[in-house]
Write a protein that holds these residues in place. Sequence first.
Motif, PDB file in Angstrom:
ATOM      1  N   ASP A 157      -3.279   4.145  -4.271  1.00  0.00           N
ATOM      2  CA  ASP A 157      -3.821   5.464  -4.572  1.00  0.00           C
ATOM      3  C   ASP A 157      -3.835   5.636  -6.096  1.00  0.00           C
ATOM      4  O   ASP A 157      -2.806   5.906  -6.714  1.00  0.00           O
ATOM      5  N   ARG A 158      -4.988   5.457  -6.693  1.00  0.00           N
ATOM      6  CA  ARG A 158      -5.128   5.502  -8.153  1.00  0.00           C
ATOM      7  C   ARG A 158      -4.550   6.781  -8.736  1.00  0.00           C
ATOM      8  O   ARG A 158      -3.838   6.745  -9.738  1.00  0.00           O
ATOM      9  N   ASP A 159      -4.824   7.914  -8.126  1.00  0.00           N
ATOM     10  CA  ASP A 159      -4.348   9.191  -8.655  1.00  0.00           C
ATOM     11  C   ASP A 159      -2.819   9.261  -8.662  1.00  0.00           C
ATOM     12  O   ASP A 159      -2.217   9.746  -9.618  1.00  0.00           O
ATOM     13  N   ALA A 160      -2.188   8.775  -7.602  1.00  0.00           N
ATOM     14  CA  ALA A 160      -0.727   8.798  -7.521  1.00  0.00           C
ATOM     15  C   ALA A 160      -0.112   7.896  -8.585  1.00  0.00           C
ATOM     16  O   ALA A 160       0.894   8.257  -9.210  1.00  0.00           O
TER      17      ALA A 160
ATOM     18  N   ARG B 109      -5.494  -0.263 -13.293  1.00  0.00           N
ATOM     19  CA  ARG B 109      -6.764  -0.982 -13.317  1.00  0.00           C
ATOM     20  C   ARG B 109      -7.020  -1.523 -11.923  1.00  0.00           C
ATOM     21  O   ARG B 109      -6.213  -2.261 -11.372  1.00  0.00           O
ATOM     22  N   GLY B 110      -8.146  -1.129 -11.345  1.00  0.00           N
ATOM     23  CA  GLY B 110      -8.569  -1.643 -10.052  1.00  0.00           C
ATOM     24  C   GLY B 110      -9.681  -2.651 -10.254  1.00  0.00           C
ATOM     25  O   GLY B 110     -10.555  -2.444 -11.097  1.00  0.00           O
ATOM     26  N   MET B 111      -9.639  -3.726  -9.518  1.00  0.00           N
ATOM     27  CA  MET B 111     -10.671  -4.753  -9.652  1.00  0.00           C
ATOM     28  C   MET B 111     -12.031  -4.186  -9.285  1.00  0.00           C
ATOM     29  O   MET B 111     -12.184  -3.531  -8.254  1.00  0.00           O
ATOM     30  N   GLY B 112     -12.994  -4.429 -10.135  1.00  0.00           N
ATOM     31  CA  GLY B 112     -14.362  -4.009  -9.887  1.00  0.00           C
ATOM     32  C   GLY B 112     -14.615  -2.528 -10.116  1.00  0.00           C
ATOM     33  O   GLY B 112     -15.708  -2.039  -9.861  1.00  0.00           O
TER      34      GLY B 112
ATOM     35  N   ARG C 140       0.830  -1.217   0.000  1.00  0.00           N
ATOM     36  CA  ARG C 140       0.000   0.000   0.000  1.00  0.00           C
ATOM     37  C   ARG C 140       0.855   1.255   0.000  1.00  0.00           C
ATOM     38  O   ARG C 140       0.451   2.281  -0.539  1.00  0.00           O
ATOM     39  N   GLU C 141       2.051   1.172   0.605  1.00  0.00           N
ATOM     40  CA  GLU C 141       2.915   2.343   0.734  1.00  0.00           C
ATOM     41  C   GLU C 141       3.981   2.450  -0.354  1.00  0.00           C
ATOM     42  O   GLU C 141       4.843   3.325  -0.292  1.00  0.00           O
ATOM     43  N   LEU C 142       3.899   1.603  -1.370  1.00  0.00           N
ATOM     44  CA  LEU C 142       4.860   1.711  -2.476  1.00  0.00           C
ATOM     45  C   LEU C 142       4.763   3.104  -3.110  1.00  0.00           C
ATOM     46  O   LEU C 142       3.665   3.616  -3.318  1.00  0.00           O
ATOM     47  N   ASP C 143       5.910   3.682  -3.419  1.00  0.00           N
ATOM     48  CA  ASP C 143       5.937   4.975  -4.098  1.00  0.00           C
ATOM     49  C   ASP C 143       5.841   4.728  -5.600  1.00  0.00           C
ATOM     50  O   ASP C 143       6.734   4.106  -6.193  1.00  0.00           O
ATOM     51  N   ALA C 144       4.772   5.202  -6.201  1.00  0.00           N
ATOM     52  CA  ALA C 144       4.507   4.931  -7.614  1.00  0.00           C
ATOM     53  C   ALA C 144       5.617   5.454  -8.517  1.00  0.00           C
ATOM     54  O   ALA C 144       5.983   4.808  -9.506  1.00  0.00           O
ATOM     55  N   THR C 145       6.196   6.597  -8.197  1.00  0.00           N
ATOM     56  CA  THR C 145       7.279   7.154  -9.013  1.00  0.00           C
ATOM     57  C   THR C 145       8.515   6.265  -8.957  1.00  0.00           C
ATOM     58  O   THR C 145       9.162   6.015  -9.979  1.00  0.00           O
ATOM     59  N   THR C 146       8.835   5.760  -7.782  1.00  0.00           N
ATOM     60  CA  THR C 146       9.964   4.846  -7.643  1.00  0.00           C
ATOM     61  C   THR C 146       9.701   3.561  -8.405  1.00  0.00           C
ATOM     62  O   THR C 146      10.583   3.052  -9.116  1.00  0.00           O
TER      63      THR C 146
END
Length: 92
Positions: free
Chosen positions: A76-79, A88-91, A52-58
């Motif tokens: 966090d979809r926006d991040a 893509r989020g399930m559902g 959950r805390e993964l940095d998307a940029t990294t």
Amino acid sequence: MHELGATVSAYDPEAVVTARRVHPELDFVETAADTLSGADLVLVLTEWTEFRELDATTVASLVSSPVVIDGRNCLDRDAWTAAGFTYRGMGR
């Protein structure tokens, strides 16, 4: 995915012992960075805090292709989209 010919690299900080026993055909690695390095697709299939805390940029700097499937809707979809990922989020 493995049965369809994909090379699957897996990491789970809590269930790796059981996962290795159940799926010995997969390549289990020691860190999230190890499994992300060069990945064409990122699948998040558990809600551990580490994921959950993964940095998307990294993460974007590690993968070959910025595509993520959030199987638990815990990112966090926006991040992730701001970091250049196709999300893509399930559902959703």
